[in-house]
Motif scaffolding. Structure first.
Motif, PDB file in Angstrom:
ATOM      1  N   ILE A   1       0.832  -1.202   0.000  1.00  0.00           N
ATOM      2  CA  ILE A   1       0.000   0.000   0.000  1.00  0.00           C
ATOM      3  C   ILE A   1       0.868   1.255   0.000  1.00  0.00           C
ATOM      4  O   ILE A   1       0.561   2.234  -0.687  1.00  0.00           O
ATOM      5  CB  ILE A   1      -0.969  -0.029   1.193  1.00  0.00           C
ATOM      6  CG1 ILE A   1      -2.016  -1.136   0.974  1.00  0.00           C
ATOM      7  CG2 ILE A   1      -1.656   1.323   1.385  1.00  0.00           C
ATOM      8  CD1 ILE A   1      -2.924  -1.376   2.159  1.00  0.00           C
ATOM      9  N   LEU A   2       1.958   1.238   0.755  1.00  0.00           N
ATOM     10  CA  LEU A   2       2.880   2.378   0.733  1.00  0.00           C
ATOM     11  C   LEU A   2       3.356   2.658  -0.690  1.00  0.00           C
ATOM     12  O   LEU A   2       3.344   3.802  -1.162  1.00  0.00           O
ATOM     13  CB  LEU A   2       4.086   2.108   1.642  1.00  0.00           C
ATOM     14  CG  LEU A   2       3.915   2.339   3.138  1.00  0.00           C
ATOM     15  CD1 LEU A   2       5.087   1.726   3.906  1.00  0.00           C
ATOM     16  CD2 LEU A   2       3.802   3.825   3.453  1.00  0.00           C
ATOM     17  N   ALA A   3       3.783   1.607  -1.381  1.00  0.00           N
ATOM     18  CA  ALA A   3       4.283   1.780  -2.740  1.00  0.00           C
ATOM     19  C   ALA A   3       3.196   2.269  -3.682  1.00  0.00           C
ATOM     20  O   ALA A   3       3.413   3.176  -4.495  1.00  0.00           O
ATOM     21  CB  ALA A   3       4.874   0.461  -3.244  1.00  0.00           C
ATOM     22  N   ALA A   4       1.991   1.696  -3.561  1.00  0.00           N
ATOM     23  CA  ALA A   4       0.894   2.064  -4.464  1.00  0.00           C
ATOM     24  C   ALA A   4       0.375   3.473  -4.190  1.00  0.00           C
ATOM     25  O   ALA A   4      -0.219   4.100  -5.075  1.00  0.00           O
ATOM     26  CB  ALA A   4      -0.240   1.058  -4.358  1.00  0.00           C
ATOM     27  N   CYS A   5       0.584   3.966  -2.972  1.00  0.00           N
ATOM     28  CA  CYS A   5       0.187   5.338  -2.621  1.00  0.00           C
ATOM     29  C   CYS A   5       1.295   6.345  -2.919  1.00  0.00           C
ATOM     30  O   CYS A   5       1.154   7.530  -2.603  1.00  0.00           O
ATOM     31  CB  CYS A   5      -0.167   5.424  -1.140  1.00  0.00           C
ATOM     32  SG  CYS A   5      -1.749   4.702  -0.696  1.00  0.00           S
ATOM     33  N   SER A   6       2.403   5.866  -3.483  1.00  0.00           N
ATOM     34  CA  SER A   6       3.563   6.726  -3.773  1.00  0.00           C
ATOM     35  C   SER A   6       4.119   7.358  -2.508  1.00  0.00           C
ATOM     36  O   SER A   6       4.516   8.514  -2.494  1.00  0.00           O
ATOM     37  CB  SER A   6       3.182   7.818  -4.787  1.00  0.00           C
ATOM     38  OG  SER A   6       2.727   7.248  -5.999  1.00  0.00           O
ATOM     39  N   LEU A   7       4.158   6.565  -1.441  1.00  0.00           N
ATOM     40  CA  LEU A   7       4.723   7.013  -0.166  1.00  0.00           C
ATOM     41  C   LEU A   7       6.038   6.282   0.068  1.00  0.00           C
ATOM     42  O   LEU A   7       6.216   5.144  -0.372  1.00  0.00           O
ATOM     43  CB  LEU A   7       3.756   6.710   0.985  1.00  0.00           C
ATOM     44  CG  LEU A   7       2.417   7.439   0.960  1.00  0.00           C
ATOM     45  CD1 LEU A   7       1.518   6.935   2.087  1.00  0.00           C
ATOM     46  CD2 LEU A   7       2.618   8.948   1.082  1.00  0.00           C
ATOM     47  N   PRO A   8       6.980   6.922   0.765  1.00  0.00           N
ATOM     48  CA  PRO A   8       8.256   6.253   1.046  1.00  0.00           C
ATOM     49  C   PRO A   8       8.052   5.028   1.925  1.00  0.00           C
ATOM     50  O   PRO A   8       7.235   5.048   2.854  1.00  0.00           O
ATOM     51  CB  PRO A   8       9.076   7.329   1.758  1.00  0.00           C
ATOM     52  CG  PRO A   8       8.063   8.288   2.303  1.00  0.00           C
ATOM     53  CD  PRO A   8       6.930   8.287   1.322  1.00  0.00           C
ATOM     54  N   VAL A   9       8.747   3.959   1.620  1.00  0.00           N
ATOM     55  CA  VAL A   9       8.637   2.726   2.397  1.00  0.00           C
ATOM     56  C   VAL A   9       9.596   2.808   3.572  1.00  0.00           C
ATOM     57  O   VAL A   9      10.808   2.743   3.412  1.00  0.00           O
ATOM     58  CB  VAL A   9       8.970   1.491   1.521  1.00  0.00           C
ATOM     59  CG1 VAL A   9       8.884   0.215   2.353  1.00  0.00           C
ATOM     60  CG2 VAL A   9       8.028   1.426   0.338  1.00  0.00           C
ATOM     61  N   GLU A  10       9.023   2.975   4.772  1.00  0.00           N
ATOM     62  CA  GLU A  10       9.829   3.082   5.982  1.00  0.00           C
ATOM     63  C   GLU A  10       9.682   1.810   6.794  1.00  0.00           C
ATOM     64  O   GLU A  10       8.746   1.039   6.580  1.00  0.00           O
ATOM     65  CB  GLU A  10       9.411   4.300   6.814  1.00  0.00           C
ATOM     66  CG  GLU A  10       8.150   4.129   7.650  1.00  0.00           C
ATOM     67  CD  GLU A  10       6.868   4.280   6.857  1.00  0.00           C
ATOM     68  OE1 GLU A  10       5.794   4.285   7.475  1.00  0.00           O
ATOM     69  OE2 GLU A  10       6.945   4.391   5.621  1.00  0.00           O
ATOM     70  N   PRO A  11      10.593   1.547   7.732  1.00  0.00           N
ATOM     71  CA  PRO A  11      10.499   0.332   8.547  1.00  0.00           C
ATOM     72  C   PRO A  11       9.190   0.277   9.324  1.00  0.00           C
ATOM     73  O   PRO A  11       8.711   1.286   9.828  1.00  0.00           O
ATOM     74  CB  PRO A  11      11.701   0.442   9.489  1.00  0.00           C
ATOM     75  CG  PRO A  11      12.649   1.360   8.797  1.00  0.00           C
ATOM     76  CD  PRO A  11      11.778   2.341   8.054  1.00  0.00           C
ATOM     77  N   GLU A  12       8.616  -0.914   9.403  1.00  0.00           N
ATOM     78  CA  GLU A  12       7.396  -1.132  10.192  1.00  0.00           C
ATOM     79  C   GLU A  12       7.746  -1.074  11.670  1.00  0.00           C
ATOM     80  O   GLU A  12       8.855  -1.416  12.077  1.00  0.00           O
ATOM     81  CB  GLU A  12       6.791  -2.492   9.821  1.00  0.00           C
ATOM     82  CG  GLU A  12       5.725  -3.036  10.784  1.00  0.00           C
ATOM     83  CD  GLU A  12       4.427  -2.246  10.737  1.00  0.00           C
ATOM     84  OE1 GLU A  12       3.445  -2.668  11.367  1.00  0.00           O
ATOM     85  OE2 GLU A  12       4.393  -1.197  10.083  1.00  0.00           O
ATOM     86  N   SER A  13       6.794  -0.638  12.480  1.00  0.00           N
ATOM     87  CA  SER A  13       6.976  -0.608  13.925  1.00  0.00           C
ATOM     88  C   SER A  13       7.329  -1.986  14.442  1.00  0.00           C
ATOM     89  O   SER A  13       6.896  -3.005  13.919  1.00  0.00           O
ATOM     90  CB  SER A  13       5.687  -0.113  14.598  1.00  0.00           C
ATOM     91  OG  SER A  13       5.711  -0.376  15.979  1.00  0.00           O
ATOM     92  N   GLN A  14       8.100  -2.045  15.492  1.00  0.00           N
ATOM     93  CA  GLN A  14       8.480  -3.314  16.098  1.00  0.00           C
ATOM     94  C   GLN A  14       7.403  -3.847  17.030  1.00  0.00           C
ATOM     95  O   GLN A  14       7.545  -4.913  17.635  1.00  0.00           O
ATOM     96  CB  GLN A  14       9.800  -3.136  16.884  1.00  0.00           C
ATOM     97  CG  GLN A  14      10.978  -2.799  15.996  1.00  0.00           C
ATOM     98  CD  GLN A  14      11.207  -3.836  14.916  1.00  0.00           C
ATOM     99  OE1 GLN A  14      11.301  -5.021  15.219  1.00  0.00           O
ATOM    100  NE2 GLN A  14      11.280  -3.414  13.669  1.00  0.00           N
TER     101      GLN A  14
END
Length: 243
Positions: free
Chosen positions: A220-233
């Motif tokens: 979804i991040l990629a499809a929304c053209s948003l930077p892919v950041e690390p997921e919360s732990q």
């Protein structure tokens, strides 16, 4: 009001296909009245899947229903909201009672039955809204009913854009923004483009819910053209719906 009357008068005697068509028609009409145009890519859409979408605005539900009419999973409190709760109950909404494991088993069964019938179920795994410029942590437990039933997960990316090509913040319904303020901001624009993108199906290889939630979030991040950041732990496996 037209939607409420249709639900009252037509839904009880309508076949399922007609019910879905009515839901899509109301949603398109409302969005058109708000000046919201839909740009949808449904390449990966399929029957009997769980829609997992990011959440920005109260109009997200109508954007989804306009092209992928679905039953939504909502918190139990929504059932008591004036008119909206009644309409939700008439539209196959599955109401989730938070913190009740016994109720979670019942909900799992309801969702599995809807998916088995070839219908769609939609969830917003962030659990709340953002301004659309980032994604929050995905609560993987909300995906478990579909995975337990052997049904795929369909990540759906929602984003809003100005006709100039800039990301629109007008539909945001987060923080202290009220429903009225959000609606006024939308109406202040002559046109807003609601972009909906489906991405490849997930959860078909026996992956656990955390892995699927992480993959859905990245898609979804990629499809929304948003930077892919690390997921919360944070442990995404924790949540109100148990396996």
């Amino acid at each position: 009001m037209a939607g409420a009357l249709a639900a009252l008068l037509l839904f009880p005697c309508c076949a399922e296909r007609r019910r879905l068509a009515l839901k899509a028609r109301w949603s398109k009409a409302l969005l058109a009245a708000l000046g919201v145009e839909i740009d949808a890519d449904l390449e990966h859409a399929a029957a009997g899947v769980m829609l997992v979408a990011n959440h920005i605005s109260w109009i997200d539900i109508f954007v989804l229903n306009a092209v992928l009419p679905a039953a939504f999973v909502a918190k139990e409190e929504v059932r008591r909201w004036p008119l909206i709760g009644w309409l939700a109950a008439k539209n196959d909404t599955v109401f989730l009672r938070r913190g009740s494991r016994g109720h979670a088993k019942i909900i799992n069964g309801e969702i599995a039955a809807i998916l088995a019938a070839g219908k769609l179920v939609a969830v917003f795994p962030e659990g709340t809204t953002t301004d659309g410029t980032h994604l929050l942590h995905f609560h993987a437990a909300l995906l478990q009913p579909a995975l337990s039933a052997g049904r795929p997960i369909l990540p759906v990316a929602l984003s809003y854009w100005e006709p100039t090509g800039e990301r629109s913040l007008a539909p945001r319904y987060d923080g202290e923004i009220s429903l009225g303020q959000c609606t006024q901001a939308i109406l202040a624009r002559r046109r807003i483009i609601a972009r909906l993108r489906t991405t490849p199906l997930l959860g078909q290889q026996g992956e656990d819910r955390r892995a699927v939630a992480l993959a859905a979030r990245r898609a979804i991040l990629a499809a929304c053209s948003l930077p892919v950041e690390p997921e919360s732990q944070q442990d995404a496996a924790a949540g109100p719906i148990a396996a």
